[in-house]
Design a protein around this motif. Structure first.
Motif, PDB file in Angstrom:
ATOM      1  N   LYS A  36       0.556  -0.859  -0.047  1.00 30.20           N
ATOM      2  CA  LYS A  36       0.381  -0.309  -0.118  1.00 30.20           C
ATOM      3  C   LYS A  36       1.010   1.572  -0.053  1.00 30.20           C
ATOM      4  CE  LYS A  36      -3.562  -2.087   0.424  1.00 30.20           C
ATOM      5  NZ  LYS A  36      -5.097  -1.925  -0.295  1.00 30.20           N
ATOM      6  N   GLY A  37       0.254   2.765  -0.777  1.00 32.78           N
ATOM      7  CA  GLY A  37       0.608   3.622  -0.961  1.00 32.78           C
ATOM      8  C   GLY A  37       0.072   4.769   0.283  1.00 32.78           C
ATOM      9  N   PHE A  38       1.493   5.071   1.716  1.00 31.18           N
ATOM     10  CA  PHE A  38       0.572   6.201   2.489  1.00 31.18           C
ATOM     11  C   PHE A  38       1.498   7.748   1.995  1.00 31.18           C
ATOM     12  CE2 PHE A  38       0.725   1.881   4.349  1.00 31.18           C
ATOM     13  CZ  PHE A  38       0.062   1.685   5.632  1.00 31.18           C
ATOM     14  N   PHE A  39      -0.388   8.071   2.853  1.00 25.71           N
ATOM     15  CA  PHE A  39       0.439   9.520   2.573  1.00 25.71           C
ATOM     16  C   PHE A  39       0.193   9.755   4.427  1.00 25.71           C
ATOM     17  CE2 PHE A  39      -0.347  13.970   2.903  1.00 25.71           C
ATOM     18  CZ  PHE A  39       0.522  14.680   1.114  1.00 25.71           C
ATOM     19  N   PHE A  40       1.204  10.345   4.878  1.00 29.88           N
ATOM     20  CA  PHE A  40       1.402  11.378   6.708  1.00 29.88           C
ATOM     21  C   PHE A  40       1.585  12.404   6.584  1.00 29.88           C
ATOM     22  CE2 PHE A  40       3.575   6.394   6.472  1.00 29.88           C
ATOM     23  CZ  PHE A  40       2.619   5.814   6.952  1.00 29.88           C
ATOM     24  N   ALA A  41       0.319  13.130   7.247  1.00 27.51           N
ATOM     25  CA  ALA A  41       0.266  14.120   6.788  1.00 27.51           C
ATOM     26  C   ALA A  41       0.571  14.710   8.205  1.00 27.51           C
ATOM     27  CB  ALA A  41      -0.702  14.654   5.549  1.00 27.51           C
ATOM     28  N   PHE A  42       1.693  15.472   8.587  1.00 30.12           N
ATOM     29  CA  PHE A  42       1.859  15.480   9.882  1.00 30.12           C
ATOM     30  C   PHE A  42       2.012  16.774  10.419  1.00 30.12           C
ATOM     31  CE2 PHE A  42       3.380  10.787  10.226  1.00 30.12           C
ATOM     32  CZ  PHE A  42       1.769  10.471  11.109  1.00 30.12           C
ATOM     33  N   GLY A  43       2.448  17.874  11.419  1.00 28.55           N
ATOM     34  CA  GLY A  43       2.655  19.010  11.702  1.00 28.55           C
ATOM     35  C   GLY A  43       4.311  19.212  11.065  1.00 28.55           C
ATOM     36  N   ALA A  44       4.243  20.202  10.484  1.00 32.83           N
ATOM     37  CA  ALA A  44       5.961  20.397   9.647  1.00 32.83           C
ATOM     38  C   ALA A  44       6.761  20.148  11.104  1.00 32.83           C
ATOM     39  CB  ALA A  44       5.520  21.653   8.689  1.00 32.83           C
ATOM     40  N   GLY A  45       6.369  20.559  11.591  1.00 30.20           N
ATOM     41  CA  GLY A  45       7.886  21.117  13.473  1.00 30.20           C
ATOM     42  C   GLY A  45       8.598  19.069  13.585  1.00 30.20           C
ATOM     43  N   HIS A  46       7.677  17.889  12.944  1.00 29.52           N
ATOM     44  CA  HIS A  46       7.871  16.887  13.229  1.00 29.52           C
ATOM     45  C   HIS A  46       8.661  16.202  11.717  1.00 29.52           C
ATOM     46  CE1 HIS A  46       4.305  15.652  15.827  1.00 29.52           C
ATOM     47  NE2 HIS A  46       4.426  16.540  15.673  1.00 29.52           N
ATOM     48  N   PHE A  47       8.961  17.133  10.758  1.00 30.38           N
ATOM     49  CA  PHE A  47      10.739  17.299  10.285  1.00 30.38           C
ATOM     50  C   PHE A  47      11.128  18.322  10.320  1.00 30.38           C
ATOM     51  CE2 PHE A  47       6.633  15.833   8.221  1.00 30.38           C
ATOM     52  CZ  PHE A  47       6.397  14.353   9.373  1.00 30.38           C
ATOM     53  N   MET A  48      11.165  18.816  11.216  1.00 27.94           N
ATOM     54  CA  MET A  48      12.642  19.680  10.887  1.00 27.94           C
ATOM     55  C   MET A  48      13.721  19.389  12.643  1.00 27.94           C
ATOM     56  SD  MET A  48      10.171  22.665  10.808  1.00 27.94           S
ATOM     57  CE  MET A  48      11.522  24.151  10.731  1.00 27.94           C
ATOM     58  N   GLY A  49      14.783  20.121  12.164  1.00 26.76           N
ATOM     59  CA  GLY A  49      15.685  20.206  12.830  1.00 26.76           C
ATOM     60  C   GLY A  49      16.265  18.778  13.577  1.00 26.76           C
ATOM     61  N   ASN A  50      16.375  18.356  14.387  1.00 27.85           N
ATOM     62  CA  ASN A  50      16.878  16.731  14.872  1.00 27.85           C
ATOM     63  C   ASN A  50      16.374  16.141  15.549  1.00 27.85           C
ATOM     64  OD1 ASN A  50      20.210  18.403  14.812  1.00 27.85           O
ATOM     65  ND2 ASN A  50      19.681  18.781  16.537  1.00 27.85           N
ATOM     66  N   ASN A  51      16.513  14.715  15.729  1.00 30.18           N
ATOM     67  CA  ASN A  51      16.318  13.346  15.585  1.00 30.18           C
ATOM     68  C   ASN A  51      14.199  14.006  15.452  1.00 30.18           C
ATOM     69  OD1 ASN A  51      17.913  12.525  17.681  1.00 30.18           O
ATOM     70  ND2 ASN A  51      17.079  14.701  19.075  1.00 30.18           N
ATOM     71  N   THR A  52      14.140  13.894  14.200  1.00 30.15           N
ATOM     72  CA  THR A  52      12.810  14.458  13.741  1.00 30.15           C
ATOM     73  C   THR A  52      12.403  12.457  13.132  1.00 30.15           C
ATOM     74  OG1 THR A  52      13.584  13.883  11.327  1.00 30.15           O
ATOM     75  CG2 THR A  52      13.168  16.659  12.694  1.00 30.15           C
ATOM     76  N   VAL A  53      10.904  12.829  12.939  1.00 31.48           N
ATOM     77  CA  VAL A  53      10.155  11.332  12.360  1.00 31.48           C
ATOM     78  C   VAL A  53      11.537  10.919  11.130  1.00 31.48           C
ATOM     79  CG1 VAL A  53       8.029  10.290  11.133  1.00 31.48           C
ATOM     80  CG2 VAL A  53       7.881  12.086  13.212  1.00 31.48           C
ATOM     81  N   LEU A  54      12.055  11.834  10.201  1.00 34.29           N
ATOM     82  CA  LEU A  54      12.552  11.195   9.157  1.00 34.29           C
ATOM     83  C   LEU A  54      13.960  10.734  10.061  1.00 34.29           C
ATOM     84  CD1 LEU A  54      12.188  14.786   7.068  1.00 34.29           C
ATOM     85  CD2 LEU A  54      11.057  12.506   6.794  1.00 34.29           C
ATOM     86  N   ASP A  55      14.692  10.974  10.557  1.00 37.97           N
ATOM     87  CA  ASP A  55      15.753  10.199  11.298  1.00 37.97           C
ATOM     88  C   ASP A  55      14.764   9.112  12.076  1.00 37.97           C
ATOM     89  OD1 ASP A  55      16.976  12.362  10.760  1.00 37.97           O
ATOM     90  OD2 ASP A  55      16.292  14.220  12.488  1.00 37.97           O
ATOM     91  N   VAL A  56      13.890   8.296  12.354  1.00 43.88           N
ATOM     92  CA  VAL A  56      13.907   7.398  13.153  1.00 43.88           C
ATOM     93  C   VAL A  56      14.017   6.720  12.285  1.00 43.88           C
ATOM     94  CG1 VAL A  56      11.424   6.396  14.453  1.00 43.88           C
ATOM     95  CG2 VAL A  56      12.903   8.792  15.066  1.00 43.88           C
ATOM     96  N   LEU A  57      12.932   6.659  10.785  1.00 49.57           N
ATOM     97  CA  LEU A  57      12.515   5.658  10.228  1.00 49.57           C
ATOM     98  C   LEU A  57      14.464   5.792   8.879  1.00 49.57           C
ATOM     99  CD1 LEU A  57      10.132   4.641   8.291  1.00 49.57           C
ATOM    100  CD2 LEU A  57       9.665   6.559  10.242  1.00 49.57           C
ATOM    101  N   ARG A  58      14.596   6.169   8.904  1.00 44.25           N
ATOM    102  CA  ARG A  58      15.854   6.372   8.646  1.00 44.25           C
ATOM    103  C   ARG A  58      17.237   6.493   9.164  1.00 44.25           C
ATOM    104  NH1 ARG A  58      16.550  12.538   6.331  1.00 44.25           N
ATOM    105  NH2 ARG A  58      15.454  12.223   5.196  1.00 44.25           N
ATOM    106  N   ARG A  59      16.751   5.529  10.645  1.00 43.50           N
ATOM    107  CA  ARG A  59      17.399   4.975  12.020  1.00 43.50           C
ATOM    108  C   ARG A  59      16.776   3.518  11.833  1.00 43.50           C
ATOM    109  NH1 ARG A  59      17.084   9.077  15.275  1.00 43.50           N
ATOM    110  NH2 ARG A  59      15.209   7.842  16.390  1.00 43.50           N
ATOM    111  N   GLU A  60      15.805   3.399  11.590  1.00 39.93           N
ATOM    112  CA  GLU A  60      14.951   1.744  10.969  1.00 39.93           C
ATOM    113  C   GLU A  60      15.401   1.195  10.099  1.00 39.93           C
ATOM    114  OE1 GLU A  60      13.522  -0.091  12.998  1.00 39.93           O
ATOM    115  OE2 GLU A  60      13.516   1.468  14.971  1.00 39.93           O
ATOM    116  N   GLY A  61      16.365   1.391   8.956  1.00 40.65           N
ATOM    117  CA  GLY A  61      16.818   1.051   7.017  1.00 40.65           C
ATOM    118  C   GLY A  61      16.075   1.842   6.195  1.00 40.65           C
ATOM    119  N   TYR A  62      14.847   2.346   6.162  1.00 36.35           N
ATOM    120  CA  TYR A  62      14.402   3.256   5.218  1.00 36.35           C
ATOM    121  C   TYR A  62      15.105   4.846   4.345  1.00 36.35           C
ATOM    122  CZ  TYR A  62      10.376   0.301   6.453  1.00 36.35           C
ATOM    123  OH  TYR A  62       9.605  -1.110   7.148  1.00 36.35           O
ATOM    124  N   GLU A  63      15.057   4.080   3.388  1.00 39.49           N
ATOM    125  CA  GLU A  63      15.285   5.584   2.834  1.00 39.49           C
ATOM    126  C   GLU A  63      13.954   6.901   2.485  1.00 39.49           C
ATOM    127  OE1 GLU A  63      18.335   6.062  -1.230  1.00 39.49           O
ATOM    128  OE2 GLU A  63      16.770   3.998  -1.173  1.00 39.49           O
TER     129      GLU A  63
END
Length: 409
Positions: A310-337
């Motif tokens: 399935k293709g997901f579209f995750f719409a979260f507040g922009a603050g979760h993708f800015m700065g350090n320890n973002t949601v993006l960083d969590v996914l990358r640590r789990e092995g996702y590109e």
């Protein structure tokens, strides 16, 4: 959107580095042209998998203020995704019940019992002023849609004497002229949720109300009284005409439209009031950004693994993708590109870049309406924008990453 500028800390320095404005719509950004502008005006990231999934950073303001500046590939990603997830979901009756109970004082207590007498009297006086002014703040368009001042005031401020002080403070912040004038226009998250429902997409939420609500209740009493007092001081100064606001929600909208929210620079000094404000700021960043990023990131990972086709579209507040320890960083640590998707790049080669969600002229449903039962969709719990100064980083933290406010019944 409740303005979360609680206290006199410092002015946020927002340095414009964004993309060129498009179309003379409300909220025109007037961004300075930069060679890398296509890299900036985008809050879209691709999770590389087959099919791809996407993160999209939202802002809790009326969607009409930002929609024309959202790049086409973000709209394409929304259209192409079969499942849309938000932070919270109000379709579950337990969610509504939990939100209401989370905001209330213990049984048998009233606000008059817990607040210092002078603050309680100032609060009551200010609410009387708002109720008197609200008919003058309402727009003809709102009245044409059946929204009236008494109903709107009661919907926002009803039962205020039973609420915890921290929630009363947020309520006061949402009772401003600019905020009232924008009621009835869905904020961006709610608009996307309505579109997901209209397009019959599957929807869901990654959090429960308690996970957003309880951290606010975790502020100690002296911090809450400090914040409420500063909020009242600000509103009283505005009423008296003695306060000029150098930065407002308008500035935040401009920088979102320009794609340059990451350019926020903070300065501090050592006055006691600022120290208190910084303590609250640090607490909320830790509880409402960093801890939630870890939790949200792991839940996104679980969803991707549970539904690999399935293709997901995750719409979260922009603050979760800015700065350090973002949601993006969590996914990358789990092995996702996870890759940023610049504004000018189509998400698929076979999709026309100019594709847009063709719904802007349809009737706008009001925020005062509860979600319809049946097909699940998220309902934005943060109301429309308000005209208050960006005097504290807490404004930035919560406007861009927090969604809890009582739905208007």
């Amino acid at each position: 959107m409740s303005p979360w500028s609680w206290f006199l800390l410092q002015t946020l320095c927002l340095l414009p580095t964004g993309a060129a404005s498009r179309r003379g719509a409300p909220g025109t950004a007037n961004c300075e042209l930069k060679p890398q502008q296509s890299e900036l005006n985008s809050f879209l990231w691709t999770i590389k998998r087959d099919p791809p999934s996407y993160f999209f950073g939202t802002i809790h303001v009326p969607y009409t203020r930002v929609w024309d500046f959202i790049p086409d590939n973000s709209k394409e990603a929304f259209l192409q995704s079969s499942i849309v997830y938000f932070e919270l979901d109000l379709t579950d009756p337990y969610t509504i019940s939990a939100l209401t109970s989370c905001q209330m004082l213990p049984q048998g207590e009233n606000l008059q019992d817990v607040l210092p007498r002078d603050i309680y009297c100032r609060l009551k006086r200010h609410l009387e002023y708002v109720k008197l002014m609200m008919p003058l703040w309402m727009t003809p368009d709102q009245r044409g849609k059946g929204l009236y001042a008494d109903y709107l005031f009661n919907a926002i401020a009803g039962n205020w004497e039973r609420k915890r002080p921290v929630w009363v403070m947020l309520m006061v912040n949402s009772l401003t002229e600019v905020d009232i004038k924008s009621r009835g226009v869905p904020v961006l998250d709610l608009f996307l949720a309505q579109e997901a429902e209209r397009l019959r997409k599957q929807t869901g939420a990654v959090e429960k109300v308690e996970e957003q609500c309880h951290p606010l209740n975790g502020l100690n009493f002296s911090q809450v009284i400090f914040a409420l007092n500063q909020t009242l001081l600000q509103q009283e100064s505005l009423r008296a005409g003695s306060l000029q606001i150098p930065y407002t929600t308008e500035d935040l909208i401009k920088h979102y439209n320009c794609g340059d929210l990451s350019s926020v620079i903070l300065s501090h000094d050592s006055s006691q009031e600022r120290i208190t404000a910084q303590e609250i700021d640090s607490y909320l960043r830790r509880e409402l950004i960093y801890k939630r990023n870890e939790r949200i990131g792991k839940r996104v990972k679980a969803l991707l693994e549970e539904f690999p086709d399935k293709g997901f579209f995750f719409a979260f507040g922009a603050g979760h993708f800015m700065g350090n320890n973002t949601v993006l960083d969590v996914l990358r640590r789990e092995g996702y590109e996870v890759e940023h998707a610049p504004a000018g790049r189509p998400i698929h080669n076979d999709i026309v870049p100019q594709l847009q969600v063709p719904v802007l002229d349809r009737h706008i449903s009001t925020e005062l309406r509860l979600p319809r039962r049946g097909h699940s969709h998220h309902s934005q719990m943060v109301a429309s924008s308000a005209c208050l100064s960006l005097w504290t980083p807490v404004f930035w933290v919560l406007v861009l990453a927090f969604q809890t406010e009582t739905p208007l019944l």
